[in-house]
Design a protein around this motif. Structure first.
Motif, PDB file in Angstrom:
ATOM      1  N   ALA A 102       1.142  -0.952  -0.071  1.00  0.00           N
ATOM      2  CA  ALA A 102      -0.322  -0.072  -0.092  1.00  0.00           C
ATOM      3  C   ALA A 102       1.232   1.350  -0.518  1.00  0.00           C
ATOM      4  CB  ALA A 102      -0.986  -0.109   1.712  1.00  0.00           C
ATOM      5  N   ALA A 103       2.078   1.459   0.930  1.00  0.00           N
ATOM      6  CA  ALA A 103       2.872   2.644   0.812  1.00  0.00           C
ATOM      7  C   ALA A 103       3.506   2.683  -0.420  1.00  0.00           C
ATOM      8  CB  ALA A 103       4.061   2.434   2.268  1.00  0.00           C
ATOM      9  N   ILE A 146      -3.086  10.005   1.978  1.00  0.00           N
ATOM     10  CA  ILE A 146      -3.724   9.331   3.522  1.00  0.00           C
ATOM     11  C   ILE A 146      -3.923   7.453   3.929  1.00  0.00           C
ATOM     12  CG2 ILE A 146      -5.201   9.502   4.834  1.00  0.00           C
ATOM     13  CD1 ILE A 146      -5.802  11.907   3.174  1.00  0.00           C
ATOM     14  N   ALA A 147      -4.245   6.773   3.155  1.00  0.00           N
ATOM     15  CA  ALA A 147      -4.742   5.382   3.636  1.00  0.00           C
ATOM     16  C   ALA A 147      -3.215   4.613   3.805  1.00  0.00           C
ATOM     17  CB  ALA A 147      -5.149   4.937   2.325  1.00  0.00           C
ATOM     18  N   SER A 148      -2.452   5.499   2.923  1.00  0.00           N
ATOM     19  CA  SER A 148      -1.412   4.287   3.540  1.00  0.00           C
ATOM     20  C   SER A 148      -0.566   4.196   4.244  1.00  0.00           C
ATOM     21  CB  SER A 148      -0.229   4.200   2.412  1.00  0.00           C
ATOM     22  OG  SER A 148       0.341   5.225   2.356  1.00  0.00           O
ATOM     23  N   SER A 207      -0.285   3.692  11.811  1.00  0.00           N
ATOM     24  CA  SER A 207      -0.895   4.698  12.104  1.00  0.00           C
ATOM     25  C   SER A 207      -0.863   3.885  13.978  1.00  0.00           C
ATOM     26  CB  SER A 207      -2.323   5.242  12.215  1.00  0.00           C
ATOM     27  OG  SER A 207      -3.065   4.340  11.825  1.00  0.00           O
ATOM     28  N   GLY A 208      -1.005   2.801  13.785  1.00  0.00           N
ATOM     29  CA  GLY A 208      -0.894   1.616  14.788  1.00  0.00           C
ATOM     30  C   GLY A 208       0.697   1.889  15.749  1.00  0.00           C
ATOM     31  N   ALA A 209      -0.006   1.402  17.283  1.00  0.00           N
ATOM     32  CA  ALA A 209       0.910   1.587  17.835  1.00  0.00           C
ATOM     33  C   ALA A 209       1.415  -0.160  18.221  1.00  0.00           C
ATOM     34  CB  ALA A 209       0.924   1.589  19.312  1.00  0.00           C
ATOM     35  N   ARG A 224      -7.870   0.797  -0.296  1.00  0.00           N
ATOM     36  CA  ARG A 224      -7.800   2.136  -1.493  1.00  0.00           C
ATOM     37  C   ARG A 224      -6.363   2.339  -2.630  1.00  0.00           C
ATOM     38  NH1 ARG A 224      -9.018   5.140  -4.178  1.00  0.00           N
ATOM     39  NH2 ARG A 224      -9.943   7.546  -3.749  1.00  0.00           N
ATOM     40  N   THR A 225      -5.675   1.965  -1.806  1.00  0.00           N
ATOM     41  CA  THR A 225      -4.710   1.904  -3.186  1.00  0.00           C
ATOM     42  C   THR A 225      -4.900   1.618  -3.649  1.00  0.00           C
ATOM     43  OG1 THR A 225      -3.610   0.725  -1.632  1.00  0.00           O
ATOM     44  CG2 THR A 225      -2.695   3.112  -1.532  1.00  0.00           C
TER      45      THR A 225
END
Length: 333
Positions: A183-184, A233-235, A240-242, A257-258
């Motif tokens: 995705a990235a 933004i989606a990637s 974004s998790g910890a 999304r990507t």
């Protein structure tokens, strides 16, 4: 800081010319050695183990940069191998390590990993086999190329005596990390494709003015820009998790999304470039080819959208906006 330093290496080593050489069978040592010697494979390794100890959110721009430069070596996968091997007591091997998110055991006893990213050039494969985590020696595998022009992906198979015991039961994390990486990479390559297209439309003149001044072209560029921004933004959501690895639902949303944006962005780029856009000599195809390959890697948008849809139906949120805002960060999602 790390992203800028890595991009400096990529600008020097991962040029379009270098990418073409590696695609044609050349050695990837120039890019791989530069990143490895700088210590950037240890970005996600804890500081106590000699790494940088970066959180997932800090690694997302690095993985996008690999896509933006069409890096033809498994740098992202090798970085991800470190947290995937956590708590196993096994150190990441020295050499190019890639990820295989879904393997299958064939009736003839072979363990097969279909369409492994960088499967034709990697040294090791960190694999998900029915939920188990296995570290496989690619040098003991039979490799079959995908047959796609310039692709380094391949299907690998191992005989029983070449398959080691599982290292852990977190094999499903391999699929999630691999999907998040793709995705990235899609987001990064789309950013490069859009920049190339915008520059070409501003430089190419027709009827006495640049084609970027025509309203029909501007409409296509604006739609393209929206998809590129949304994919970016989606990637980032996937990372974004910890935790040590990307969360399941956030990754599903990101990969879906990507991947959904790939056909429109790639086709619009080629359409606006016209005839030059389909030539092998022009760099656009280095990125659009990868976009299509990465779209299908680890499952297309259909696979991941089904996962997102099932989660949305199971969870009690007032609106779909609430689901999108809250559910990706819910550990239980």
């Amino acid at each position: 800081m790390f992203t800028e330093a890595i991009e400096a290496i990529l600008r020097d080593r991962a040029t379009p010319e270098a990418v073409r050489v590696i695609e044609s069978g050349g050695a990837p040592a120039s890019i791989w050695d530069a990143v490895e010697e700088a210590g950037f494979l240890e970005l996600l390794t804890p500081e106590s183990a000699g790494g940088a100890g970066l959180p997932l959110s800090a690694i997302a721009p690095v993985f996008s940069a690999f896509g933006r430069y069409a890096v033809p070596v498994p740098l992202a996968q090798s970085i991800a191998a470190r947290p995937l091997l956590r708590n196993t007591g096994v150190a990441a091997p020295a050499g190019m390590t890639t990820l295989a998110g879904a393997c299958r055991r064939r009736e003839d006893g072979l363990l097969e990993a279909p369409q492994v990213p960088f499967g034709m050039t990697c040294d090791y494969v960190l694999a998900n086999v029915d939920g188990d985590l296995l570290l496989l020696d690619a040098r003991r595998a039979e490799r079959k190329a995908s047959g796609v022009h310039g692709s380094l992906s391949g299907t690998l198979s191992w005989r029983r005596d070449a398959v080691p015991s599982p290292l852990g039961s977190n094999g499903d994390e391999v699929l999630l990390f691999s999907a998040a990486i793709h995705a990235a990479a899609i987001a990064g390559a789309m950013d490069r494709v859009f920049a190339m297209t915008l520059r070409y439309c501003n430089d190419r003149s027709q009827f006495g003015k640049s084609i970027g001044k025509f309203q029909a072209v501007q409409h296509q560029l604006s739609v393209m820009a929206q998809h590129v921004a949304s994919a970016g933004i989606a990637s980032e959501l996937a990372f974004s998790g910890a935790g040590a690895v990307p969360e399941r639902l956030a990754t599903a949303i990101a990969k879906a999304r990507t991947s959904m944006a790939v056909p429109l962005v790639a086709s619009t780029a080629h359409a606006l470039h016209g005839a030059i856009g389909v030539t092998a000599e022009y760099d656009l195809q280095l990125y659009t080819r990868r976009l299509h390959e990465w779209r299908m890697a680890d499952g297309s948008e259909a696979f991941w959208n089904r996962m997102v849809g099932n989660a949305a139906l199971k969870q009690a949120h007032a609106t779909i906006v609430d689901f999108a805002r809250i559910a990706p960060y819910d550990m239980a999602a």
